[in-house]
Enzyme design. Structure first.
Site, mmCIF file in Angstrom:
data_model
loop_
_atom_site.group_PDB
_atom_site.id
_atom_site.type_symbol
_atom_site.label_atom_id
_atom_site.label_comp_id
_atom_site.label_asym_id
_atom_site.label_seq_id
_atom_site.Cartn_x
_atom_site.Cartn_y
_atom_site.Cartn_z
ATOM 1 N N CYS A 111 14.309 27.605 25.780
ATOM 2 C CA CYS A 111 14.440 26.539 26.774
ATOM 3 C C CYS A 111 14.417 27.051 28.208
ATOM 4 C CB CYS A 111 15.697 25.717 26.501
ATOM 5 S SG CYS A 111 17.244 26.658 26.499
ATOM 6 N N HIS A 146 21.916 24.226 26.566
ATOM 7 C CA HIS A 146 20.496 23.877 26.611
ATOM 8 C C HIS A 146 20.141 23.555 28.062
ATOM 9 C CE1 HIS A 146 16.619 22.392 25.490
ATOM 10 N NE2 HIS A 146 16.906 21.127 25.711
ATOM 11 N N SER A 163 12.696 22.510 22.815
ATOM 12 C CA SER A 163 13.915 22.509 22.025
ATOM 13 C C SER A 163 13.547 22.484 20.548
ATOM 14 C CB SER A 163 14.783 21.289 22.375
ATOM 15 O OG SER A 163 15.860 21.146 21.479
#
Length: 307
Positions: A111, A146, A163
């Site tokens: 990410c 994330h 993702s």
């Protein structure tokens, strides 16, 4: 000596040395197996994603879809080894050099790498505002992090990224407010049985690939355990206002370096910045912002000396 990636392009040896060490830990004969595979002549060629190119008339939403498609085609890195070392404190120009390397090597990414690549591939879209959005979630006794690249075009918000979950990456720029975008991510996390704990929002990233300023990764840190739902929404909209004000005060797409901001900023900009920092400190007494600022200048000066 050098290694080659799946496109037959040279790759720096240290990157692959790290891979061999990792493979050796989990498979005693991993290096021998890898060399045998690399030496095989009958393996099918793996298609290399093409970096998107646009006509001047191509609408921004279509360009964003093409950029996201390219990021997706690189695939998510499930190997457990990070192929590209990304230091958030590096100047923007250094991160853009790394993004260029990513396009050459065409290796799977995670990410944070997708965010750097998204910035690189949207630098020529000067009417597009880009800013990092980080999430901290809790699931089954563990915390997970994330990050995506938030975008704003024509007053509509969206996101680019990668993702394991389809709903936690690309968001088309259709959300009327920043809070609507973040709430959509929160709902996506809820469907994955994750509880959103913190959201960190950065400021807009310069469109100048040669800028030596650093990306501001966490201008606002929002702890959902300390905020009511309405306060959370207000803080998100306050951050969106801050970004609009920063753009409206003439920083422009190729933002100046941090040194220039301190030396030649207008009186209005000089007065507004401390006010935002003080008010932010009052709302978030965690003190996470100050260490980042104290480290920024030595690292920046070191980079300038190396140049």
């Amino acid at each position: 000596p050098f290694f080659v990636n799946r496109g037959g392009l040279p790759v720096d040896e240290p990157t692959w040395e790290r891979m061999w060490r990792h493979v050796g830990r989990i498979h005693p004969e991993g290096e021998r197996v890898a060399q045998r595979i690399r030496g095989a002549a009958d393996l099918p060629k793996i298609p290399i994603p093409s970096v998107p190119a646009f006509q001047p008339s191509t609408p921004i939403p279509e360009r964003l879809e093409a950029v996201q498609r390219y990021i997706r085609e690189l695939q998510y890195n499930h190997t457990g080894t990070q192929f590209f070392e990304i230091k958030k404190s590096r100047p923007l120009t250094g991160l853009m050099d790394l993004a260029k390397e990513m396009t050459k090597e065409a290796l799977p990414i995670k990410c944070l790498e997708a965010v750097i690549l998204g910035i690189y591939l949207t630098n020529n879209m000067t009417t597009l505002d880009r800013f990092p959005i980080s999430f901290k979630t809790h699931f089954s006794g563990n915390y997970f992090r994330h990050i995506v690249l938030g975008v704003n075009f024509g007053g509509r918000y969206g996101a680019l990224g990668i993702s394991r979950r389809e709903e936690l990456m690309y968001k088309a720029p259709v959300f009327r407010t920043l809070s609507e975008l973040i709430f959509d991510f929160e709902e996506a996390y809820r469907r994955c049985w994750h509880t959103l704990k913190k959201v960190k929002l950065g400021h807009c990233v310069s469109h100048d690939p040669h800028s030596v300023e650093q990306i501001e990764w966490k201008h606002s840190i929002l702890d959902l355990e300390k905020l009511t739902r309405e306060d959370f929404r207000k803080e998100l909209e306050r951050h969106a206002r801050d970004m609009r004000l920063k753009i409206g005060k003439g920083t422009g797409p190729p933002s100046p370096t941090k040194d220039r901001k301190k030396d030649v900023s207008s009186p209005q900009r000089g007065q507004a910045s401390p006010h935002r920092r003080n008010s932010r400190g009052d709302r978030r007494p965690s003190g996470e912002k100050k260490p980042t600022d104290s480290k920024a200048m030595p690292d920046l000066n070191g980079y300038q000396i190396r140049v």
